[in-house]
Design a protein around this motif. Structure first.
Motif, PDB file in Angstrom:
ATOM      1  N   ILE A 143     -45.560 -21.153  -4.473  1.00 26.21           N
ATOM      2  CA  ILE A 143     -45.513 -19.896  -5.220  1.00 26.21           C
ATOM      3  C   ILE A 143     -46.916 -19.317  -5.385  1.00 26.21           C
ATOM      4  CG2 ILE A 143     -45.019 -18.923  -7.494  1.00 26.21           C
ATOM      5  CD1 ILE A 143     -42.659 -20.753  -7.716  1.00 26.21           C
ATOM      6  N   GLU A 144     -47.876 -20.190  -5.766  1.00 29.01           N
ATOM      7  CA  GLU A 144     -49.237 -19.714  -5.988  1.00 29.01           C
ATOM      8  C   GLU A 144     -49.845 -19.163  -4.692  1.00 29.01           C
ATOM      9  OE1 GLU A 144     -50.509 -19.386  -8.822  1.00 29.01           O
ATOM     10  OE2 GLU A 144     -48.879 -20.422  -9.884  1.00 29.01           O
ATOM     11  N   GLU A 145     -49.583 -19.804  -3.554  1.00 28.74           N
ATOM     12  CA  GLU A 145     -50.106 -19.314  -2.276  1.00 28.74           C
ATOM     13  C   GLU A 145     -49.501 -17.952  -1.920  1.00 28.74           C
ATOM     14  OE1 GLU A 145     -49.317 -22.363   0.545  1.00 28.74           O
ATOM     15  OE2 GLU A 145     -50.831 -23.753  -0.228  1.00 28.74           O
ATOM     16  N   ALA A 146     -48.187 -17.794  -2.153  1.00 32.02           N
ATOM     17  CA  ALA A 146     -47.531 -16.519  -1.848  1.00 32.02           C
ATOM     18  C   ALA A 146     -48.088 -15.397  -2.711  1.00 32.02           C
ATOM     19  CB  ALA A 146     -46.019 -16.651  -2.066  1.00 32.02           C
ATOM     20  N   ILE A 147     -48.337 -15.699  -4.008  1.00 36.02           N
ATOM     21  CA  ILE A 147     -48.879 -14.675  -4.906  1.00 36.02           C
ATOM     22  C   ILE A 147     -50.310 -14.316  -4.510  1.00 36.02           C
ATOM     23  CG2 ILE A 147     -49.565 -14.258  -7.291  1.00 36.02           C
ATOM     24  CD1 ILE A 147     -47.162 -15.931  -8.165  1.00 36.02           C
ATOM     25  N   SER A 148     -51.123 -15.319  -4.139  1.00 39.79           N
ATOM     26  CA  SER A 148     -52.502 -15.053  -3.730  1.00 39.79           C
ATOM     27  C   SER A 148     -52.539 -14.180  -2.473  1.00 39.79           C
ATOM     28  CB  SER A 148     -53.243 -16.380  -3.474  1.00 39.79           C
ATOM     29  OG  SER A 148     -53.318 -17.154  -4.639  1.00 39.79           O
ATOM     30  N   GLU A 149     -51.646 -14.482  -1.527  1.00 35.81           N
ATOM     31  CA  GLU A 149     -51.592 -13.683  -0.300  1.00 35.81           C
ATOM     32  C   GLU A 149     -51.190 -12.239  -0.605  1.00 35.81           C
ATOM     33  OE1 GLU A 149     -49.245 -13.703   4.033  1.00 35.81           O
ATOM     34  OE2 GLU A 149     -49.153 -15.443   2.689  1.00 35.81           O
ATOM     35  N   ALA A 150     -50.220 -12.088  -1.524  1.00 34.08           N
ATOM     36  CA  ALA A 150     -49.790 -10.742  -1.895  1.00 34.08           C
ATOM     37  C   ALA A 150     -50.907  -9.986  -2.604  1.00 34.08           C
ATOM     38  CB  ALA A 150     -48.560 -10.834  -2.800  1.00 34.08           C
ATOM     39  N   GLN A 151     -51.694 -10.673  -3.433  1.00 35.38           N
ATOM     40  CA  GLN A 151     -52.803 -10.024  -4.124  1.00 35.38           C
ATOM     41  C   GLN A 151     -53.860  -9.557  -3.119  1.00 35.38           C
ATOM     42  OE1 GLN A 151     -53.942 -13.154  -6.784  1.00 35.38           O
ATOM     43  NE2 GLN A 151     -52.670 -12.405  -8.481  1.00 35.38           N
ATOM     44  N   TRP A 152     -54.181 -10.389  -2.126  1.00 38.92           N
ATOM     45  CA  TRP A 152     -55.165  -9.999  -1.109  1.00 38.92           C
ATOM     46  C   TRP A 152     -54.692  -8.781  -0.331  1.00 38.92           C
ATOM     47  CZ3 TRP A 152     -55.132  -9.551   4.200  1.00 38.92           C
ATOM     48  CH2 TRP A 152     -56.391  -9.415   4.802  1.00 38.92           C
ATOM     49  N   LEU A 153     -53.421  -8.769   0.057  1.00 40.78           N
ATOM     50  CA  LEU A 153     -52.863  -7.649   0.809  1.00 40.78           C
ATOM     51  C   LEU A 153     -52.871  -6.377  -0.031  1.00 40.78           C
ATOM     52  CD1 LEU A 153     -51.480  -6.666   3.387  1.00 40.78           C
ATOM     53  CD2 LEU A 153     -49.274  -7.362   2.403  1.00 40.78           C
ATOM     54  N   ALA A 154     -52.510  -6.497  -1.321  1.00 36.89           N
ATOM     55  CA  ALA A 154     -52.489  -5.330  -2.193  1.00 36.89           C
ATOM     56  C   ALA A 154     -53.895  -4.766  -2.373  1.00 36.89           C
ATOM     57  CB  ALA A 154     -51.891  -5.709  -3.539  1.00 36.89           C
ATOM     58  N   ALA A 155     -54.883  -5.643  -2.506  1.00 39.99           N
ATOM     59  CA  ALA A 155     -56.268  -5.185  -2.672  1.00 39.99           C
ATOM     60  C   ALA A 155     -56.739  -4.429  -1.423  1.00 39.99           C
ATOM     61  CB  ALA A 155     -57.176  -6.380  -2.962  1.00 39.99           C
ATOM     62  N   SER A 156     -56.371  -4.923  -0.244  1.00 33.72           N
ATOM     63  CA  SER A 156     -56.772  -4.255   1.007  1.00 33.72           C
ATOM     64  C   SER A 156     -56.155  -2.866   1.087  1.00 33.72           C
ATOM     65  CB  SER A 156     -56.331  -5.110   2.203  1.00 33.72           C
ATOM     66  OG  SER A 156     -56.920  -6.402   2.153  1.00 33.72           O
ATOM     67  N   ILE A 157     -54.862  -2.775   0.767  1.00 34.81           N
ATOM     68  CA  ILE A 157     -54.180  -1.465   0.806  1.00 34.81           C
ATOM     69  C   ILE A 157     -54.827  -0.518  -0.200  1.00 34.81           C
ATOM     70  CG2 ILE A 157     -51.997  -0.313   0.340  1.00 34.81           C
ATOM     71  CD1 ILE A 157     -50.584  -2.817   1.396  1.00 34.81           C
ATOM     72  N   ALA A 158     -55.177  -1.035  -1.387  1.00 37.46           N
ATOM     73  CA  ALA A 158     -55.761  -0.189  -2.426  1.00 37.46           C
ATOM     74  C   ALA A 158     -57.112   0.365  -1.968  1.00 37.46           C
ATOM     75  CB  ALA A 158     -55.927  -0.990  -3.715  1.00 37.46           C
ATOM     76  N   ILE A 159     -57.934  -0.449  -1.311  1.00 33.39           N
ATOM     77  CA  ILE A 159     -59.258   0.003  -0.865  1.00 33.39           C
ATOM     78  C   ILE A 159     -59.114   1.119   0.176  1.00 33.39           C
ATOM     79  CG2 ILE A 159     -61.320  -0.696   0.408  1.00 33.39           C
ATOM     80  CD1 ILE A 159     -61.027  -3.462  -0.914  1.00 33.39           C
ATOM     81  N   ILE A 160     -58.207   0.923   1.137  1.00 33.39           N
ATOM     82  CA  ILE A 160     -57.982   1.953   2.170  1.00 33.39           C
ATOM     83  C   ILE A 160     -57.492   3.239   1.532  1.00 33.39           C
ATOM     84  CG2 ILE A 160     -56.600   2.548   4.186  1.00 33.39           C
ATOM     85  CD1 ILE A 160     -56.625  -0.453   4.912  1.00 33.39           C
ATOM     86  N   GLU A 161     -56.552   3.107   0.603  1.00 32.23           N
ATOM     87  CA  GLU A 161     -55.997   4.271  -0.075  1.00 32.23           C
ATOM     88  C   GLU A 161     -57.081   5.024  -0.858  1.00 32.23           C
ATOM     89  OE1 GLU A 161     -53.021   6.943  -1.424  1.00 32.23           O
ATOM     90  OE2 GLU A 161     -53.075   5.471   0.195  1.00 32.23           O
ATOM     91  N   MET A 162     -57.958   4.308  -1.544  1.00 32.14           N
ATOM     92  CA  MET A 162     -59.006   4.957  -2.328  1.00 32.14           C
ATOM     93  C   MET A 162     -59.989   5.698  -1.434  1.00 32.14           C
ATOM     94  SD  MET A 162     -58.395   4.581  -5.490  1.00 32.14           S
ATOM     95  CE  MET A 162     -59.985   5.146  -6.078  1.00 32.14           C
ATOM     96  N   LEU A 163     -60.305   5.153  -0.241  1.00 36.79           N
ATOM     97  CA  LEU A 163     -61.205   5.837   0.691  1.00 36.79           C
ATOM     98  C   LEU A 163     -60.588   7.146   1.164  1.00 36.79           C
ATOM     99  CD1 LEU A 163     -62.503   2.795   2.797  1.00 36.79           C
ATOM    100  CD2 LEU A 163     -63.762   4.111   1.065  1.00 36.79           C
ATOM    101  N   LEU A 164     -59.286   7.119   1.482  1.00 33.11           N
ATOM    102  CA  LEU A 164     -58.607   8.349   1.923  1.00 33.11           C
ATOM    103  C   LEU A 164     -58.571   9.375   0.802  1.00 33.11           C
ATOM    104  CD1 LEU A 164     -55.637   6.801   3.960  1.00 33.11           C
ATOM    105  CD2 LEU A 164     -57.696   7.918   4.865  1.00 33.11           C
TER     106      LEU A 164
END
Length: 542
Positions: A143-164
């Motif tokens: 569970i902890e690994e799945a949540i960590s992976e989801a957090q990393w993916l969400a952070a990446s999407i957020a950074i791209i979105e903020m640049l746009l």
């Protein structure tokens, strides 16, 4: 700070907040969903394994238990499994030795896990009799690994979105500031007194509308200045009279507020006195039974102490004789010593010292149990009679139920058989004296409802859902039940079905008020073939 920068910053902040809310909501839902699924999986697995091993534990079939343990360990995420009998003897175990050698501390919820292992146990029960238990450990690393992976993916999407968003905001800011500079320059000239200034912006958007509004404003500004001066004079006159009216109205409001506070205080004091009076009346009704409960252990304690006094006197004389022998042992001859020892032995036999040695432990043990019984009764009365003004505290409702049953034990044994079904409960913040008063009232009412010797069943359980966590207490009797016409009036003040002089009609009304003050509820229904069932629901506070 320029408008362009403000535009970029504002749009960026809005987008950042929305992204933060979205990501937080999604991650929170994912975490909670995974945790709930793990808790359901743990509950289902432990229940099924306890059911599977039940027959093997009853028959002491160690080979089957070992096979069951090996088979269950093939499940993904299961780290270890142990099976114990009711005497805490290990019957079978398997899994990772690192976790088998650790002390077992069960985790009630996923939030209790602090070592990446969800430790759970389940009792092996047959016909309400516990024959053993199982202990199992489930890994939470997935569970902890799945949540960590989801957090990393969400952070990446957020950074791209903020640049746009930043790029789009910059383009929009350049367009807006170009038109707004024209408006700013014109507004400065108007502020310097040039009322003939016209703004030349021909765009068909909000900025163009603003420019047109500026031009129209200039035409009516002189007229507005004159009207403003007239209105200012009128407002000054109104302000003088308004202050006086506001002051009078404020004084009147404060007087009404003080009267309401005084009335509320008196009403609250009267309610507390009414609750305490009803409690004292109940204590008066229970006094005879409680006195009998105390007299019984006190009587046999007194009898035991009398016997102990005789035994102590015998021991004193025996010690004196032994000391006499020791004092003369160096001067006496062998015959004298033999004679004194014989005399000592005769004294022991004549006073039956061997029997005293055996009996004295029993007398002390009985006396201690008797004093414990008296302490339990007094403690129950102390909790019950506790003043309503005392504050809330962390309480185990099961302990309050047991205290009430101990306090009423002498009366209950003549009216009914008591069955308790108390499940483990979390602590809740409550007023223990008031909750004890409610429980006592329900138990006494149920006892009086059974004319012949019946069965009184008291149960407790913890019910937890995604939206709430509550404790449920139920009191069921085998009386005649409550007529349907009386159920709707049962919690009304002064309503009673008892003869005049035997009830005030306030018990259930006060009980309902106490439960409502704790944020809970109380209800009643008729159970076909049994009697009346009262249900109390209390919230579990975080």
């Amino acid at each position: 700070m320029t408008l362009r920068f403000k535009t970029i910053l504002g749009v960026g902040l809005i987008e950042a907040v929305l992204l933060l809310v979205l990501i937080t909501t999604v991650l929170s839902y994912m975490r909670q969903s995974n945790q709930d699924n793990l808790e359901d999986y743990v509950a289902t697995t432990t229940s099924l394994f306890a059911s599977t091993t039940k027959d093997a534990v009853l028959s002491f079939d160690l080979a089957s238990l070992s096979h069951f343990v090996e088979e269950i360990l093939t499940n993904q995420g299961l780290l270890y499994t142990r099976v114990f009998d009711n005497d805490n003897n290990l019957l079978a175990s398997g899994g990772d030795p690192r976790y088998l050698n650790k002390s077992f501390q069960p985790d009630v919820r996923y939030q209790d896990v602090d070592d990446s292992v969800y430790d759970a146990s389940k009792r092996i029960i047959v016909d309400d009799i516990t024959y053993g238990r199982i202990e199992m450990g489930f890994s939470t690393e997935g569970i902890e690994e799945a949540i960590s992976e989801a957090q990393w993916l969400a952070a990446s999407i957020a950074i791209i979105e903020m640049l746009l968003v930043a790029l789009f905001s910059f383009i929009l800011g350049v367009y807006l500031t170009k038109q707004l500079k024209v408006l700013r320059d014109s507004a400065r000239r108007i502020a310097n007194g040039d009322l003939t200034q016209n703004i030349h912006i021909k765009t068909h958007d909000e900025i163009g509308e603003v420019a047109d509004s500026f031009n129209k404003m200039m035409a009516s500004l002189n007229k507005a200045n004159l009207e403003t001066e007239n209105h200012r004079k009128e407002l000054m006159e109104l302000n003088t009279t308004l202050e006086t009216r506001v002051e009078k109205r404020t004084h009147k409001i404060f007087e009404q507020k003080e009267k309401l506070e005084t009335a509320y205080g008196k009403l609250q004091q009267a309610q507390e006195q009414l609750i305490q009076s009803e409690k004292m009346a109940s204590i008066g009704q229970l006094a005879a039974g409680v006195a009998h409960e105390i007299n019984n252990p006190v009587a046999f304690i007194k009898s035991n102490l009398s016997s102990l006094a005789i035994y102590i006197n015998t021991y004193k004389k025996l010690i004196d004789k032994q000391q006499k022998i020791l004092n003369t042992i160096n001067l006496a001859t062998g015959n004298d010593i033999q004679s004194q020892l014989k005399e000592l032995s005769l004294y022991r036999d004549s006073n039956d010292v061997d029997f005293i040695d055996e009996d004295i432990d029993g007398l002390v043990e009985e006396s201690i149990k008797g004093t414990d019984r008296v302490i339990d009764i007094v403690k129950g009365l102390s909790v019950y009679s506790r003043s309503s003004g005392e504050g809330v505290e962390e309480c185990d409702v099961n302990i309050l139920i047991e205290s009430v049953l101990k306090m009423l034990a002498n009366q209950l044994k003549y009216h009914c058989e008591v069955i308790t079904q108390l499940m483990p409960l979390p602590f809740i913040r409550c007023h223990s004296g008031k909750i004890t008063q409610v429980l006592t009232n329900l138990v006494v009412n149920a006892m009086h409802a059974m004319n012949e010797k019946g069965v009184l069943t008291i149960s407790s359980a913890h019910q937890k859902t995604a939206d709430s966590s509550v404790i449920i207490i139920q009191v069921l009797d085998t009386g005649k039940g409550i007529p349907e016409k009386n159920i709707v009036k049962l919690f009304d003040p002064f309503f009673t079905t008892k003869p005049v002089g035997e009830g005030t009609g306030l018990g259930l009304s006060i009980s309902q008020g106490i439960i409502c003050d704790h944020g809970g509820s109380i209800s009643v229904e008729n159970v076909v073939g049994k009697g009346a069932l009262f249900t109390v629901v209390l919230p579990v506070n975080d």
